[in-house]
Write a protein that holds these residues in place. Structure first.
Motif, PDB file in Angstrom:
ATOM      1  N   VAL A 153      38.088  37.535  44.839  1.00  0.00           N
ATOM      2  CA  VAL A 153      38.418  37.392  46.254  1.00  0.00           C
ATOM      3  C   VAL A 153      37.719  36.144  46.740  1.00  0.00           C
ATOM      4  N   ILE A 154      38.437  35.316  47.527  1.00  0.00           N
ATOM      5  CA  ILE A 154      37.857  34.073  48.024  1.00  0.00           C
ATOM      6  C   ILE A 154      37.936  34.026  49.541  1.00  0.00           C
ATOM      7  N   PHE A 193      44.002  36.575  42.612  1.00  0.00           N
ATOM      8  CA  PHE A 193      42.914  36.584  43.590  1.00  0.00           C
ATOM      9  C   PHE A 193      43.430  36.962  44.966  1.00  0.00           C
ATOM     10  N   ASN A 194      42.532  37.581  45.724  1.00  0.00           N
ATOM     11  CA  ASN A 194      42.779  37.920  47.121  1.00  0.00           C
ATOM     12  C   ASN A 194      42.199  36.825  48.007  1.00  0.00           C
ATOM     13  N   LEU A 195      42.810  36.649  49.168  1.00  0.00           N
ATOM     14  CA  LEU A 195      42.344  35.620  50.093  1.00  0.00           C
ATOM     15  C   LEU A 195      42.028  36.238  51.439  1.00  0.00           C
ATOM     16  N   THR A 228      47.364  37.702  48.789  1.00  0.00           N
ATOM     17  CA  THR A 228      47.311  38.055  47.377  1.00  0.00           C
ATOM     18  C   THR A 228      48.035  37.002  46.555  1.00  0.00           C
ATOM     19  N   VAL A 229      47.401  36.513  45.503  1.00  0.00           N
ATOM     20  CA  VAL A 229      48.023  35.529  44.619  1.00  0.00           C
ATOM     21  C   VAL A 229      47.933  36.020  43.186  1.00  0.00           C
ATOM     22  N   LYS A 230      49.058  35.985  42.489  1.00  0.00           N
ATOM     23  CA  LYS A 230      49.085  36.296  41.064  1.00  0.00           C
ATOM     24  C   LYS A 230      49.319  35.001  40.300  1.00  0.00           C
ATOM     25  N   ALA A 278      48.126  45.234  46.304  1.00  0.00           N
ATOM     26  CA  ALA A 278      47.806  44.040  45.513  1.00  0.00           C
ATOM     27  C   ALA A 278      47.585  44.407  44.049  1.00  0.00           C
ATOM     28  N   ASP A 279      46.925  45.541  43.797  1.00  0.00           N
ATOM     29  CA  ASP A 279      46.672  45.963  42.417  1.00  0.00           C
ATOM     30  C   ASP A 279      47.972  46.287  41.682  1.00  0.00           C
ATOM     31  N   ARG A 280      48.949  46.787  42.405  1.00  0.00           N
ATOM     32  CA  ARG A 280      50.267  46.994  41.798  1.00  0.00           C
ATOM     33  C   ARG A 280      50.850  45.653  41.328  1.00  0.00           C
ATOM     34  N   ILE A 281      50.664  44.633  42.159  1.00  0.00           N
ATOM     35  CA  ILE A 281      51.177  43.300  41.822  1.00  0.00           C
ATOM     36  C   ILE A 281      50.445  42.739  40.615  1.00  0.00           C
ATOM     37  N   TYR A 282      49.119  42.853  40.607  1.00  0.00           N
ATOM     38  CA  TYR A 282      48.316  42.301  39.513  1.00  0.00           C
ATOM     39  C   TYR A 282      48.632  42.970  38.177  1.00  0.00           C
TER      40      TYR A 282
END
Length: 285
Positions: A6-7, A58-60, A87-89, A257-261
């Motif tokens: 996370v940033i 990563f999460n923003l 959320t970025v993959k 987000a975890d589903r996406i990752y």
């Protein structure tokens, strides 16, 4: 092994590592999750670090949710709608952007038995999350939306943007005691999205008489999660009103987000309570 981060700036008090760690451990997925301070204009340096460390996603948080847009190879429908990414993959060296904030709030709200659709929504504040939630309420066909903020111009800017993108008119006003009492008379869901009452913030509402103007079946939603029961929520509960704190939105946006990752499907309500326990332990220590 999935490598996540996370940033943001500030980032010190972020609960994202706690939330994602609890979820991924429960799912049995090996992972690492870093908390990285990235200042405004520091994205390109972070991308080099992410490539070197082979970060998978990563999460923003502030101040990067909009600044990230020019760097993305592709964004999903929700991120396109809100022009905001949390959320970025990373896939084949390319960045794919998503927004799970709005759907996270909707999921938390739905667990209370409430819906944005056909509800009279009043939002306090005019920050980035207000823009997202006002748009979400419009897309979900809320009966009406009103935004109150100390600086009315900021609320007007959001209202204009919502109208341009959805065709729905949003009423605005100054956030003061009298206006609050007036709008609360016609309100089903009151969303508190200012820092008032947040841990470490000295300011709070001067009085809570506006809660008496709410219909008896209204819901008071405070996006703050530290403390998990703000003075606003306690005052609302004393009046017999339904309440919702910010933990639901925090957790559900992370689970989405975890589903996406991971690409994994899982039962979110069941996992939610396990993660909630982990967050409560962290907050109370």
């Amino acid at each position: 092994m999935i490598r996540l981060a996370v940033i943001g700036d500030p980032i010190e008090h972020s609960l994202s590592p706690v939330v994602h760690s609890a979820a991924l451990e429960q799912l049995g997925i090996p992972f690492t999750y870093e908390k990285i301070k990235v200042k405004k204009n520091g994205l390109e340096a972070f991308f080099r670090y992410a490539a070197e460390k082979k970060i998978d996603g990563f999460n923003l948080t502030m101040p990067h949710k909009v600044d990230i847009l020019p760097y993305l190879y592709e964004i999903d429908g929700e991120a396109e709608r809100f022009q905001s990414v949390n959320t970025v993959k990373v896939r084949d060296g390319k960045l794919y952007g998503y927004n799970t904030d709005a759907e996270g709030y909707k999921t938390a709200l739905n667990m209370t038995g409430r819906r944005l659709k056909d509800s009279r929504v009043v939002i306090l504040g005019a920050g980035g999350v207000v823009r997202t939630l006002a748009l979400k309420a419009a897309f979900e066909e809320a009966a009406s939306i009103q935004i109150l903020n100390r600086t009315v111009l900021k609320a007007e800017t959001i209202a204009s943007m919502v109208w341009q993108r959805t065709g729905m008119e949003v009423a605005v006003g100054e956030l003061n005691d009298e206006t609050l009492k007036t709008v609360c008379k016609n309100c089903d869901i009151l969303i508190q999205a200012t820092p008032l009452g947040m841990q470490g913030i000295d300011q709070n509402f001067k009085q809570f008489a506006f809660l008496d103007a709410l219909p008896k079946d209204a819901l008071v939603s405070d996006l703050i999660y530290q403390p998990d029961r703000t003075l606003l929520l306690r005052m609302a509960e004393e009046r017999g009103l339904a309440t919702l704190n910010g933990l639901g939105m925090l957790i559900f946006q992370a689970l989405l987000a975890d589903r996406i990752y991971t690409g994994a499907e899982f039962h979110m309500p069941g996992l939610y309570y396990n993660v909630l326990e982990a967050v409560h332990r962290e907050i109370q220590t």
